[in-house]
Design an enzyme around this catalytic site. Structure first.
Site, PDB file in Angstrom:
ATOM      1  N   GLN A  49       0.813  -1.219   0.000  1.00  0.00           N
ATOM      2  CA  GLN A  49       0.000   0.000   0.000  1.00  0.00           C
ATOM      3  C   GLN A  49       0.850   1.275   0.000  1.00  0.00           C
ATOM      4  OE1 GLN A  49      -3.313   0.506  -0.269  1.00  0.00           O
ATOM      5  NE2 GLN A  49      -3.744  -1.674  -0.411  1.00  0.00           N
ATOM      6  N   CYS A 109     -17.885 -10.390   4.792  1.00  0.00           N
ATOM      7  CA  CYS A 109     -19.075 -11.129   4.372  1.00  0.00           C
ATOM      8  C   CYS A 109     -18.985 -11.577   2.922  1.00  0.00           C
ATOM      9  CB  CYS A 109     -20.323 -10.267   4.516  1.00  0.00           C
ATOM     10  SG  CYS A 109     -20.668  -9.840   6.215  1.00  0.00           S
TER      11      CYS A 109
HETATM   12  C1  LIG Z   1      -3.163  -5.848  -2.284  1.00  0.00           C
HETATM   13  C2  LIG Z   1      -2.282  -6.206  -1.163  1.00  0.00           C
HETATM   14  C3  LIG Z   1      -1.524  -7.395  -1.164  1.00  0.00           C
HETATM   15  C4  LIG Z   1      -1.642  -8.407  -2.277  1.00  0.00           C
HETATM   16  O1  LIG Z   1      -1.081  -7.944  -3.469  1.00  0.00           O
HETATM   17  P1  LIG Z   1      -1.446  -8.689  -4.848  1.00  0.00           P
HETATM   18  O2  LIG Z   1      -0.533  -8.062  -5.844  1.00  0.00           O
HETATM   19  O3  LIG Z   1      -2.885  -8.392  -5.100  1.00  0.00           O
HETATM   20  O4  LIG Z   1      -1.178 -10.137  -4.647  1.00  0.00           O
HETATM   21  C5  LIG Z   1      -0.686  -7.639  -0.106  1.00  0.00           C
HETATM   22  N1  LIG Z   1      -0.576  -6.775   0.913  1.00  0.00           N
HETATM   23  C6  LIG Z   1      -1.273  -5.626   0.965  1.00  0.00           C
HETATM   24  C7  LIG Z   1      -1.082  -4.691   2.115  1.00  0.00           C
HETATM   25  C8  LIG Z   1      -2.149  -5.305  -0.068  1.00  0.00           C
HETATM   26  O5  LIG Z   1      -2.852  -4.174  -0.001  1.00  0.00           O
END
Ligand SMILES: *Cc1c(COP(=O)(O)O)cnc(C)c1O
Length: 394
Positions: free
Chosen positions: A180, A326
């Site tokens: 993120q 959910c």
């Molecule tokens: C989206 C997300 C993931 C997973 O990433 P992908 O590329 O969708 O596998 C892992 N950790 C966090 C904090 C995320 O927001």
């Protein structure tokens, strides 16, 4: 598909048009395999090398410390499982937090079934990890600390530099799930003592199914996918050249415009936070107000179900997300909201809105009006709310 307002940028982002354009020639003309010796193979190899260098530069890392993967989940799985295997002779204890993404938590669960012990550190009511608890949890047999950079539900940014310093002081490896954060906030792996870092292209306007794991030189980590010699023998499989090119373009754009994007997102975020707080009664902002991702708004509304709110927002063309699971077939509210101390019934009434720099204030006005109207409607159908109001009137 009609017009819609997209406020779920923590789930995924729109692939930038520049990213799509950058990728296209690698489907059509330059489709060579980077391992081949003829020229279109060499072209593909060249762009993969260039992308690796650019990404390393954004982190203060060396290019041979960047390993391309199929995204955030793979990077998290690799960092945890392969470190556990490589350092299992030294110890079998891992420390993480209670609010990690499932890609980390479920991998920890997998390791627990295989003889590893995991300590899950608490967070405070704003979702910040308790550093004293973290340090106290370190033992002789601790091999890894894995704490996310920023939380995907409530946007809290962790004190990563402090965690890195604690890990270094005790000689424990430090991995951070920065999915993120990368492309959104500045990160330097040396200043923050990060040994491993996961990132994912589709969370910053790149394509889905491509990401990377940063692994500091000297960290003994086993290969995760066995096969060819790609990624210096540690992650086999023909490189996702188009994905890598797309992610590189997304990195270029994200870092060139980080300051202005952050400013724009903060304006939209703070506008939403303020107006909802002022205009919707019985609500609570989740997460730390200061140490927060520029794009994250997360509110709990008393006396309503987040799922109903989402469905009714969707009918108005607004894409958002709730704090309960959910949709994935479970009735439990999010582990993150429970970890910050929300009672079940409050956690159930949660709404996550994550903006991008492409959103507008007019869209925020539409969203606030919709939230007000729907929350009102749902409360008027709620016997709990009726009771509550009766008691207030006495
Ligand atoms: C989206 C997300 C993931 C997973 O990433 P992908 O590329 O969708 O596998 C892992 N950790 C966090 C904090 C995320 O927001």
């Amino acid at each position: 598909m009609g017009k819609f307002i997209y406020l779920d940028n923590a789930a995924t982002t729109k692939t930038a048009p520049e990213v799509v354009s950058a990728m296209l020639p690698y489907f059509t003309d330059n489709y060579g395999n980077p391992s081949s010796i003829y020229s279109i193979g060499g072209t593909a190899k060249g762009v993969v090398t260039k992308a690796r260098e650019r990404i390393a530069g954004t982190l203060g890392a060396k290019s041979n410390e960047i390993y391309f993967t199929a995204g955030g989940s793979e990077s998290d799985n690799w960092a945890l499982v392969a470190t556990a295997e490589a350092y299992g002779a030294k110890g079998k204890h891992i420390i993480t937090s209670k609010i990690e993404h499932h890609a980390v938590l479920h991998t920890c669960g997998y390791l627990e079934k295989r003889g590893y012990e995991v300590t899950y550190i608490d967070v405070d009511e704003n979702g910040i990890i308790k550093l004293d608890e973290l340090e106290k949890a370190i033992r002789k047999d601790t091999i890894l600390i894995s704490v996310m950079f920023a939380n995907n539900e409530i946007g809290t940014i962790q004190p990563i530099k402090e965690i890195g310093a604690i890990a270094k002081k005790h000689g424990v490896l430090f991995h951070t799930d920065a999915v993120q954060a990368y492309g959104h906030v500045p990160i330097n792996v040396d200043e923050m003592n990060i040994d491993m870092l996961s990132a994912s292209g589709h969370k910053f306007h790149g394509p889905k199914g491509i990401g990377f794991l940063y692994i500091r030189t000297g960290v003994k980590i086993r290969s995760f996918i066995h096969g060819g010699q790609q990624e210096r023998g540690r992650r086999a499989g023909t490189e996702n050249v188009t994905g890598i090119v797309g992610m590189e373009k997304a990195v270029e754009l994200a870092f060139a415009h980080m300051e202005e994007n952050t400013k724009k997102q903060r304006e939209l975020r703070d506008y939403l936070i303020r107006r909802i707080k002022e205009e919707v009664p019985y609500c609570r902002l989740n997460g730390d107000f200061e140490r927060r991702l520029p794009n994250n708004v997360n509110y709990s509304f008393q006396f309503i179900e987040g799922e109903s709110l989402l469905i009714m927002l969707d009918m108005k063309g607004i894409c958002a997300s709730s704090g309960s699971a959910c949709t994935s077939g479970s009735l439990d509210p999010s582990h993150v909201l429970l970890s910050i101390g929300l009672p079940h019934e409050i956690a159930h009434g949660s709404l996550r809105l994550t903006v991008s720099e492409e959103n507008t204030i007019e869209e925020m006005d539409t969203v606030v009006a919709a939230v007000k109207e729907i929350v009102d409607k749902l409360r008027n159908m709620s016997p709990l709310y009726e009771d509550f109001i009766k008691r207030q009137d006495k």
